[in-house]
Design an enzyme around this catalytic site. Structure first.
Site, short mmCIF file in Angstrom:
data_model
loop_
_atom_site.label_atom_id
_atom_site.label_comp_id
_atom_site.label_asym_id
_atom_site.label_seq_id
_atom_site.Cartn_x
_atom_site.Cartn_y
_atom_site.Cartn_z
N GLN A 179 9.17 -13.39 3.39
CA GLN A 179 9.42 -12.09 4.01
C GLN A 179 10.71 -12.06 4.82
OE1 GLN A 179 7.88 -9.35 3.45
NE2 GLN A 179 6.02 -10.06 2.43
N CYS A 324 -1.56 -9.06 -1.71
CA CYS A 324 -2.29 -9.91 -2.65
C CYS A 324 -3.81 -9.83 -2.46
CB CYS A 324 -1.84 -11.36 -2.50
SG CYS A 324 -0.08 -11.59 -2.79
#
Length: 378
Positions: A179, A324
């Site tokens: 990220q 996810c």
């Protein structure tokens, strides 16, 4: 919804491919389609392009091209890094309870293979207590695994201080920078990182490609998890996904040149979003407000069910957890590890902005979220 403007505020899940990246990739689907390991002229030409993409990716994190192993994404890179250490003498792993499931589930697998794993808590703001880390690291510890920037809260850890502790005790540092790479400056050398994972689709590249940085200086001997033709220094066999690798390289090149520009624009929009949403009494930000990445805001709307709010928003895409594991009614393990109650965790939404977010979209999002949250409260 078909007649409404789609407002995408879920860029930590994935980003739109930059048109410059797509344009660079296209010819590698049609004209430049040779296998990079072939020894004819066409193959050698493609291999040169792959080597350039490796250089572009390495340059983004101040690494060397030969230290880059291309993978299908960060999840595979994490598995290669963690499972690949199974042949080491030390059998202790230390990680953090707020890590991505790709790390936590792989660590749990390692526990079935004779490894001991310690899962450290964080402070309520999501920051790791460095003194606690110093206490648990021993001469038996093989590797410490930690995100640079958390995928749900955006909280950035003090990597420099952490790496000093690890180096003093000769412990490897695996940093999940998925990220962070392409958004903020990342320097594996000055940060003291031995292994680093990244994924192209988090910074305007294509899905299905990522990379694992393996420090040559650390002389890490990883066990390959995919065997076959011996490609990529025998660490990751298989025919390379050339168009995607070219896309990763181009996305990396753009990011190097556009880091500051993106930060200034996106941070301004993120602040505008928060100012608008936090005018409602009782709403609050999850995680450390100072030490976080500029595009992410995780906001708790007490008394509002996040799943109901997400569905009601319709054309506005936001998230209530990691992409996810978004298809779940369970509270975020990250927010729970930070001390939030089930109720508050289930009332929290992550807004993650990107390069293509506009000020007009933020205005619409503020109005819609506030209106719906008030209706859905309790």
């Amino acid at each position: 919804m078909q007649n409404q403007q789609h407002i995408y505020l879920d860029n930590n899940a994935t980003t739109r491919v930059d048109e410059r990246v797509l344009e660079t990739m296209l010819s590698y689907f049609t004209d430049l389609y040779a296998n990079s390991t072939s020894t004819h002229i066409a193959g050698l030409t493609i291999n040169e392009a792959v080597e350039n993409a490796a250089w572009q990716t390495a340059n983004l994190i101040n690494a060397n091209a030969e230290e880059i192993i291309f993978t299908s994404g960060a999840t595979e890179a994490i598995n290669l890094a963690i499972r690949g250490l199974a042949n080491q003498e030390r059998k202790e792993i230390v990680t953090v309870a707020t890590e991505h499931k790709a790390v936590l589930e792989t660590c749990r697998f390692m526990e079935t293979s004779g490894f001991e794993v310690t899962y450290l808590p964080t402070r309520p703001d999501g920051i790791l207590n460095i003194n606690l880390l110093n206490e648990v690291i021993t001469h038996k510890t093989l590797v410490f695994i930690m995100m640079l920037s958390n995928n749900e809260t955006g909280v950035i850890q003090n990597v420099m201080e952490i790496s000093k502790i690890l180096k003093a005790k000769n412990v490897l540092f695996l940093c999940d920078a998925t990220q962070a790479v392409g958004k903020i400056p990342v320097d594996v050398k000055t940060m003291g990182i031995d292994l680093l994972t990244l994924s192209a689709h988090k910074f305007y590249g294509p899905k299905g490609v990522g990379a694992l940085y393996v420090s040559a200086q650390a002389k890490i001997k990883l066990l390959p998890q995919i065997t076959g033709g011996g490609q990529q220094q025998k660490l990751r066999s298989g025919t390379l996904n050339i168009p995607a690798i070219i896309g990763l390289g181009k996305a990396s090149e753009i990011a190097v040149n556009q880091l500051k520009e993106d930060e200034i624009k996106i941070k301004k929009l993120r602040n505008k979003l928060e100012t608008g949403l936090l005018q409602f009494e009782g709403f609050f930000i999850n995680g450390n407000i100072q030490n976080r990445i500029y595009n992410t805001s995780n906001i708790c709307f007490p008394g509002v069910n996040s799943e109901q709010l997400i569905l009601a928003l319709g054309n506005i895409s936001v998230s209530n957890g990691a992409s996810c594991s978004a298809v779940t009614s369970e509270p975020s393990h990250v927010l729970k590890a930070m001390g939030l109650s089930d109720e508050d965790a289930l009332s929290s939404i992550r807004f993650s902005l990107g390069r293509f977010t506009t000020s007009e979209e933020i205005d619409i999002a503020i109005e819609r979220v506030l209106s719906l949250a008030e209706k859905l409260k309790n």
